[in-house]
Motif scaffolding. Structure first.
Motif: not given
Length: 108
Positions: A1-24
């Motif tokens: 299975m191939k899962l794609g993830v929109d990671c645009r929030s990981l290109t900016k500073g740390q915020n809630g979405i980037s913490h959530y995304l990186s943790g998962l």
């Protein structure tokens, strides 16, 4: 299975979405499911603080950094759907709720 993830929030500073995304993503990597391949899509380089995503299980697809918000919108609405077809992802996850209007119909 191939899962794609929109990671645009990981290109900016740390915020809630980037913490959530990186943790998962870390949890998915630690699971070491051999049938899971993860493809990260971003309009720019993912920040070095997320260096643990350099894994055999993860493929990172990024473009040169786009600072202009209108060009980022074009990336999202035009470029991202085209590159999703090229990488043949089965599922696509948009953690920041910015979904392009035209996602290829084969992707769930």
């Amino acid at each position: 299975m191939k899962l794609g993830v929109d990671c645009r929030s990981l290109t900016k500073g740390q915020n809630g979405i980037s913490h959530y995304l990186s943790g998962l993503l870390k949890a998915l990597i630690l699971d070491k499911n051999p049938s899971l391949e993860i493809v990260l899509f971003s309009p720019g380089k993912i920040l070095d603080i997320y260096g643990e995503f350099n894994s055999k299980q993860i493929c990172i697809v990024s473009t040169p950094k786009i600072n202009n918000r209108y060009l980022r919108q074009i990336w999202s609405e035009v470029y991202l759907p085209m590159i999703l077809m090229k990488h043949k992802v089965d599922f696509m996850w948009f953690p920041a709720h910015r979904i392009p209007l035209f996602v290829p119909s084969k992707i769930q």
